[in-house]
Design an enzyme around this catalytic site. Structure first.
Site, PDB file in Angstrom:
ATOM      1  N   LYS A 200       0.843  -1.281   0.040  1.00  0.00           N
ATOM      2  CA  LYS A 200       0.605   0.478   0.029  1.00  0.00           C
ATOM      3  C   LYS A 200       1.310   1.645   0.655  1.00  0.00           C
ATOM      4  O   LYS A 200       1.816   0.981   0.242  1.00  0.00           O
ATOM      5  CB  LYS A 200      -1.016   0.118   1.572  1.00  0.00           C
TER       6      LYS A 200
HETATM    7  N1  T4K Z   1      -9.853  -5.023   1.118  1.00  0.00           N
HETATM    8  C1  T4K Z   1      -9.212  -4.031  -0.196  1.00  0.00           C
HETATM    9  C2  T4K Z   1     -10.259  -3.511  -0.794  1.00  0.00           C
HETATM   10  C3  T4K Z   1      -8.189  -4.377  -0.043  1.00  0.00           C
HETATM   11  O1  T4K Z   1      -7.324  -4.114  -1.345  1.00  0.00           O
HETATM   12  C4  T4K Z   1      -7.007  -5.320   0.717  1.00  0.00           C
HETATM   13  C5  T4K Z   1      -5.959  -5.819   0.415  1.00  0.00           C
HETATM   14  C6  T4K Z   1      -8.507  -5.177   2.042  1.00  0.00           C
HETATM   15  C7  T4K Z   1      -9.129  -5.015   2.593  1.00  0.00           C
HETATM   16  C8  T4K Z   1      -6.836  -6.428   3.343  1.00  0.00           C
HETATM   17  O2  T4K Z   1      -6.143  -5.913   3.745  1.00  0.00           O
HETATM   18  P1  T4K Z   1      -4.817  -5.599   4.239  1.00  0.00           P
HETATM   19  O3  T4K Z   1      -5.667  -7.085   5.291  1.00  0.00           O
HETATM   20  O4  T4K Z   1      -4.203  -7.110   3.764  1.00  0.00           O
HETATM   21  O5  T4K Z   1      -4.908  -5.049   5.407  1.00  0.00           O
HETATM   22  C9  T4K Z   1      -2.331  -8.287  -1.758  1.00  0.00           C
HETATM   23  C10 T4K Z   1      -2.095  -7.442  -0.438  1.00  0.00           C
HETATM   24  O6  T4K Z   1      -1.107  -8.729   0.450  1.00  0.00           O
HETATM   25  C11 T4K Z   1      -3.246  -6.916   0.433  1.00  0.00           C
HETATM   26  O7  T4K Z   1      -3.004  -6.276   1.031  1.00  0.00           O
HETATM   27  C12 T4K Z   1      -4.134  -6.135  -0.697  1.00  0.00           C
HETATM   28  N2  T4K Z   1      -5.299  -5.412  -0.177  1.00  0.00           N
HETATM   29  C13 T4K Z   1      -4.385  -6.646  -2.697  1.00  0.00           C
HETATM   30  C14 T4K Z   1      -5.277  -6.023  -3.422  1.00  0.00           C
HETATM   31  O8  T4K Z   1      -2.680  -7.377  -2.496  1.00  0.00           O
HETATM   32  P2  T4K Z   1      -1.702  -9.653  -3.037  1.00  0.00           P
HETATM   33  O9  T4K Z   1      -1.394 -11.333  -3.019  1.00  0.00           O
HETATM   34  O10 T4K Z   1      -2.019  -9.472  -4.682  1.00  0.00           O
HETATM   35  O11 T4K Z   1       0.102  -9.340  -2.461  1.00  0.00           O
HETATM   36  P3  T4K Z   1       1.323  -9.828  -3.261  1.00  0.00           P
HETATM   37  O12 T4K Z   1       1.990 -10.197  -1.723  1.00  0.00           O
HETATM   38  O13 T4K Z   1       1.131 -11.174  -4.640  1.00  0.00           O
HETATM   39  O14 T4K Z   1       2.198  -8.338  -3.592  1.00  0.00           O
HETATM   40  C15 T4K Z   1       1.656  -7.999  -4.446  1.00  0.00           C
HETATM   41  C16 T4K Z   1       2.636  -7.367  -5.854  1.00  0.00           C
HETATM   42  O15 T4K Z   1       3.645  -6.719  -4.302  1.00  0.00           O
HETATM   43  C17 T4K Z   1       3.813  -8.709  -6.376  1.00  0.00           C
HETATM   44  O16 T4K Z   1       4.227  -8.574  -6.914  1.00  0.00           O
HETATM   45  C18 T4K Z   1       5.076  -8.657  -4.713  1.00  0.00           C
HETATM   46  C19 T4K Z   1       5.128  -6.998  -4.100  1.00  0.00           C
HETATM   47  N3  T4K Z   1       5.106  -6.901  -2.832  1.00  0.00           N
HETATM   48  C20 T4K Z   1       4.664  -7.918  -2.455  1.00  0.00           C
HETATM   49  C21 T4K Z   1       5.014  -7.658  -0.823  1.00  0.00           C
HETATM   50  C22 T4K Z   1       3.985  -8.167   0.332  1.00  0.00           C
HETATM   51  C23 T4K Z   1       6.450  -6.721  -2.886  1.00  0.00           C
HETATM   52  O17 T4K Z   1       7.509  -6.447  -4.004  1.00  0.00           O
HETATM   53  N4  T4K Z   1       7.456  -6.654  -1.159  1.00  0.00           N
HETATM   54  C24 T4K Z   1       6.189  -7.134  -0.602  1.00  0.00           C
HETATM   55  O18 T4K Z   1       6.825  -7.566   0.788  1.00  0.00           O
HETATM   56  O19 T4K Z   1      -2.175  -9.328  -2.368  1.00  0.00           O
END
Ligand code: T4K
Length: 411
Positions: A200
């Site tokens: 975020k």
């Molecule tokens: N409501 C909405 C509308 C949301 O979008 C979200 C979360 C929530 C509620 C719930 O919020 P939280 O409980 O998470 O606080 C990600 C996130 O984990 C999630 O927080 C977010 N929305 C969602 C839109 O995206 P993924 O599965 O798409 O993310 P992930 O971990 O595969 O990462 C996405 C990209 O970011 C990857 O290409 C790599 C990069 N990345 C990710 C992380 C975690 C990094 O470069 N470094 C990192 O540390 O869910």
């Protein structure tokens, strides 16, 4: 520079980027400040449960959101769950399907039923007209989602909630620093929830916050997120552990320090994408209404296959092969995912159309203007050679299960 379709990495060419360009690469801010804050927490020995860093973070978030209260939590999903329980929401809760699965799962996890509403086709946020048709005697709440930082139609939703005596909550996971007109996102409805996940615009490693102007509700939420404690040794009721740690507070504060710079960087990136991709048939950079502030954390392009000549999935494959790890925020939509699609099949035309078209492109401090030029060149090349790429992509698709079965049968 791609000269022909065979130069695309998808078809055997050299990838444009040696290192993967990411959508959610975190903005980490000034490490010296982060380490200083961590040192302070380690020195004073209060690592969680009401430490000074989390308190400061809460004050700064409440100030940005323009609310009387902010309760920092371990993530936004837990925040939604705490609110649902603290407000005793049960029965049916109306939410948009065009959101991250967390919104739906939080409702369902707490034992209520998410009822999916369609969206406004222009903004992608929940459609109040459709919400009203979904209200039944079992409905207890509406959860709007400020998709990509755009405010929902807060006035209409407030009116509907008021007339039907429903609790109105906002999932503002994308919404920190955004606004509805001059009013910051944060103070609408009964409560709003921010996410400070690593991906975020403000990150606290993992984290979230509940903001509200309701004093009594804030007290109940503060208790509920800390096992139900009213005072040391005194439990006032049911609770869970959804507290934010001081390490997260340190990261959150350090990220907040550079918030304005990050948003300015994102905005410049957004403008560049929009200018460089202008005029491509079937490709639109999602426009943000200038009456509302946005943090530009999400640059979303929509691919209309009928005019672009290729499907979104083909463009996504082209980009990923070039090491541009674009994402589909949000596709499939929640009602198209389990357990919802099996349990309560529904058709949501606007949501399904948008979910089929969206691609989120890399943003954030790690994405330079030179990166954006190179990404846009690939996109432009793909659209200009769409027919050839789509045909070759189709030829390269693995055989379907039926084809495999029948070809094995023939052998
Ligand atoms: N409501 C909405 C509308 C949301 O979008 C979200 C979360 C929530 C509620 C719930 O919020 P939280 O409980 O998470 O606080 C990600 C996130 O984990 C999630 O927080 C977010 N929305 C969602 C839109 O995206 P993924 O599965 O798409 O993310 P992930 O971990 O595969 O990462 C996405 C990209 O970011 C990857 O290409 C790599 C990069 N990345 C990710 C992380 C975690 C990094 O470069 N470094 C990192 O540390 O869910």
């Amino acid at each position: 520079m791609k000269r022909g379709v065979d130069d695309l990495a998808l078809f055997g060419g050299h990838a444009e980027f040696d290192q993967t360009l990411l959508v959610g690469r975190p903005s980490t801010g000034d490490r010296t400040k982060l380490y200083e804050r961590l040192d302070r927490a380690l020195d004073n020995g209060r690592l969680t449960g009401g430490g000074m860093l989390v308190r400061e973070f809460e004050d700064r978030i409440a100030h940005m959101a323009g609310t009387r209260h902010c309760i920092a939590v371990c993530n936004a999903t837990a925040a939604l769950e705490v609110i649902i329980r603290a407000q005793n929401l049960h029965g049916e809760i109306i939410i948009p399907s065009m959101t991250f699965i967390a919104t739906a799962h939080a409702v369902r996890y707490m034992g209520a039923t998410p009822v999916f509403a369609d969206i406004d086709p222009v903004t992608g946020t929940i459609d109040p007209d459709h919400v009203e048709t979904l209200i039944t005697p079992h409905t207890t709440a509406i959860i709007g989602v400020h998709l990509w930082g755009q405010p929902c139609d807060v006035d209409r939703l407030a009116d509907i909630a008021h007339r039907h005596n429903l609790t109105l909550i906002y999932d503002a996971a994308h919404g920190i620093g955004c606004s509805h007109g001059p009013t910051p996102i944060g103070g609408f409805g009964h409560a709003e929830v921010f996410s400070f996940n690593a991906t975020k615009v403000v990150n606290s490693f993992e984290g979230g916050a509940i903001v509200t102007n309701d004093d009594d509700f804030a007290l109940r939420v503060r208790q509920a997120h800390n096992f139900g404690f009213i005072a040391p040794g005194l439990i006032g009721g049911l609770g869970t552990n959804a507290k934010m740690s001081e390490a997260s507070g340190a990261m959150g504060l350090t990220s907040l320090d550079v918030f304005d710079e990050v948003v300015a960087h994102n905005k410049a990136g957004y403008d560049l994408y929009r200018d460089l991709l202008a005029g491509l048939p079937g490709l639109t950079v999602h426009a943000y209404d200038p009456r509302h502030r946005n943090n530009f954390q999400y640059v979303v392009v929509k691919v209309d296959q009928d005019h672009a000549g290729l499907h979104r999935d083909v463009l996504l494959d082209v980009l990923r092969a070039e090491n541009v790890y674009a994402l589909m925020y949000f596709s499939p939509a929640c009602h198209q995912l389990e357990p919802y699609r099996s349990e309560h099949p529904v058709t949501l035309p606007h949501t399904e159309r948008l979910a089929e078209q969206v691609i989120a492109l890399p943003t954030g401090p790690a994405t330079t203007s030179s990166d954006i030029h190179r990404v846009c060149e690939i996109v432009r090349f793909a659209i200009e050679h769409s027919a050839e790429i789509a045909a070759q992509w189709q030829d390269n698709q693995p055989e379907t299960a039926e084809q495999l079965v029948s070809s094995h049968g023939e052998a």
